[in-house]
Design a protein around this motif. Structure first.
Motif, PDB file in Angstrom:
ATOM      1  N   GLU A 226      26.515  40.714  10.782  1.00 42.99           N
ATOM      2  CA  GLU A 226      25.659  39.831  11.590  1.00 42.99           C
ATOM      3  C   GLU A 226      25.995  38.351  11.404  1.00 42.99           C
ATOM      4  OE1 GLU A 226      23.039  40.765   7.929  1.00 42.99           O
ATOM      5  OE2 GLU A 226      24.470  41.836   9.156  1.00 42.99           O
ATOM      6  N   SER A 227      26.835  38.049  10.432  1.00 39.69           N
ATOM      7  CA  SER A 227      27.257  36.670  10.191  1.00 39.69           C
ATOM      8  C   SER A 227      28.579  36.329  10.865  1.00 39.69           C
ATOM      9  CB  SER A 227      27.386  36.416   8.682  1.00 39.69           C
ATOM     10  OG  SER A 227      26.165  36.633   8.029  1.00 39.69           O
ATOM     11  N   LEU A 228      29.152  37.283  11.616  1.00 38.81           N
ATOM     12  CA  LEU A 228      30.476  37.038  12.192  1.00 38.81           C
ATOM     13  C   LEU A 228      30.468  35.865  13.168  1.00 38.81           C
ATOM     14  CD1 LEU A 228      33.444  37.729  12.457  1.00 38.81           C
ATOM     15  CD2 LEU A 228      32.817  39.478  14.157  1.00 38.81           C
ATOM     16  N   ARG A 229      29.497  35.813  14.070  1.00 39.70           N
ATOM     17  CA  ARG A 229      29.501  34.702  15.027  1.00 39.70           C
ATOM     18  C   ARG A 229      29.345  33.348  14.316  1.00 39.70           C
ATOM     19  NH1 ARG A 229      26.884  33.814  20.997  1.00 39.70           N
ATOM     20  NH2 ARG A 229      27.740  31.721  21.241  1.00 39.70           N
ATOM     21  N   PRO A 230      28.368  33.180  13.418  1.00 37.42           N
ATOM     22  CA  PRO A 230      28.296  31.891  12.724  1.00 37.42           C
ATOM     23  C   PRO A 230      29.564  31.574  11.931  1.00 37.42           C
ATOM     24  CG  PRO A 230      26.279  33.150  12.359  1.00 37.42           C
ATOM     25  CD  PRO A 230      27.234  34.046  13.075  1.00 37.42           C
ATOM     26  N   PHE A 231      30.206  32.610  11.376  1.00 39.08           N
ATOM     27  CA  PHE A 231      31.473  32.382  10.663  1.00 39.08           C
ATOM     28  C   PHE A 231      32.534  31.875  11.634  1.00 39.08           C
ATOM     29  CE2 PHE A 231      35.682  33.887   9.344  1.00 39.08           C
ATOM     30  CZ  PHE A 231      35.798  33.224   8.131  1.00 39.08           C
ATOM     31  N   CYS A 232      32.668  32.535  12.778  1.00 37.88           N
ATOM     32  CA  CYS A 232      33.641  32.100  13.784  1.00 37.88           C
ATOM     33  C   CYS A 232      33.374  30.664  14.217  1.00 37.88           C
ATOM     34  CB  CYS A 232      33.597  33.020  15.002  1.00 37.88           C
ATOM     35  SG  CYS A 232      34.208  34.687  14.729  1.00 37.88           S
ATOM     36  N   GLU A 233      32.118  30.340  14.471  1.00 34.72           N
ATOM     37  CA  GLU A 233      31.763  28.984  14.888  1.00 34.72           C
ATOM     38  C   GLU A 233      32.079  27.967  13.789  1.00 34.72           C
ATOM     39  OE1 GLU A 233      27.660  29.591  15.918  1.00 34.72           O
ATOM     40  OE2 GLU A 233      28.152  30.264  17.949  1.00 34.72           O
ATOM     41  N   SER A 234      31.835  28.333  12.542  1.00 36.68           N
ATOM     42  CA  SER A 234      32.110  27.427  11.417  1.00 36.68           C
ATOM     43  C   SER A 234      33.600  27.191  11.246  1.00 36.68           C
ATOM     44  CB  SER A 234      31.514  27.991  10.127  1.00 36.68           C
ATOM     45  OG  SER A 234      30.116  28.071  10.227  1.00 36.68           O
TER      46      SER A 234
END
Length: 116
Positions: free
Chosen positions: A23-31
């Motif tokens: 569930e943290s993949l999108r925030p990781f990608c954005e970061s």
């Protein structure tokens, strides 16, 4: 763009490998995109998010690659770990030391905490 592939090629330097909570993949990608100077938007997320179910870290050809064509060009590789709550990620590129340190810090944070 990306297709499921085998282990990430090492034509450029491979770094930042590890797992993060799914569930943290999108925030990781954005970061990571922010760190390398790429504007990661909804269309980018749609490409990565839709490809993820077709990946498998245990299978040959199981990784998906996605270019982050920012100030520091990188390629993001992602692979699902079926029957778990994590996704494996790795990057290739030629980042400077500061960019690499920032990305590795992000990987540590997203691998230690659920960020949504």
């Amino acid at each position: 763009m990306g297709e499921p592939k085998g282990e990430p090629a090492v034509a450029l330097e491979s770094f930042g490998g590890g797992w993060i909570y799914e569930e943290s993949l999108r925030p990781f990608c954005e970061s990571v995109a922010e760190i390398c100077g790429y504007d990661f938007d909804d269309l980018d997320w749609q490409a990565v998010g839709n490809a993820l179910p077709g990946t498998d870290v245990e299978e040959p050809g199981g990784w998906y690659d996605y270019p982050l064509a920012g100030r520091v060009p990188l390629t993001l590789f992602v692979a699902d770990d079926p029957d778990s709550y994590v996704v494996f990620v790795r990057l290739t590129g030629a980042p400077d030391d500061l960019t690499r340190a920032r990305i590795e810090t992000a990987l540590h944070i997203f691998g230690s905490y659920r960020v949504v």
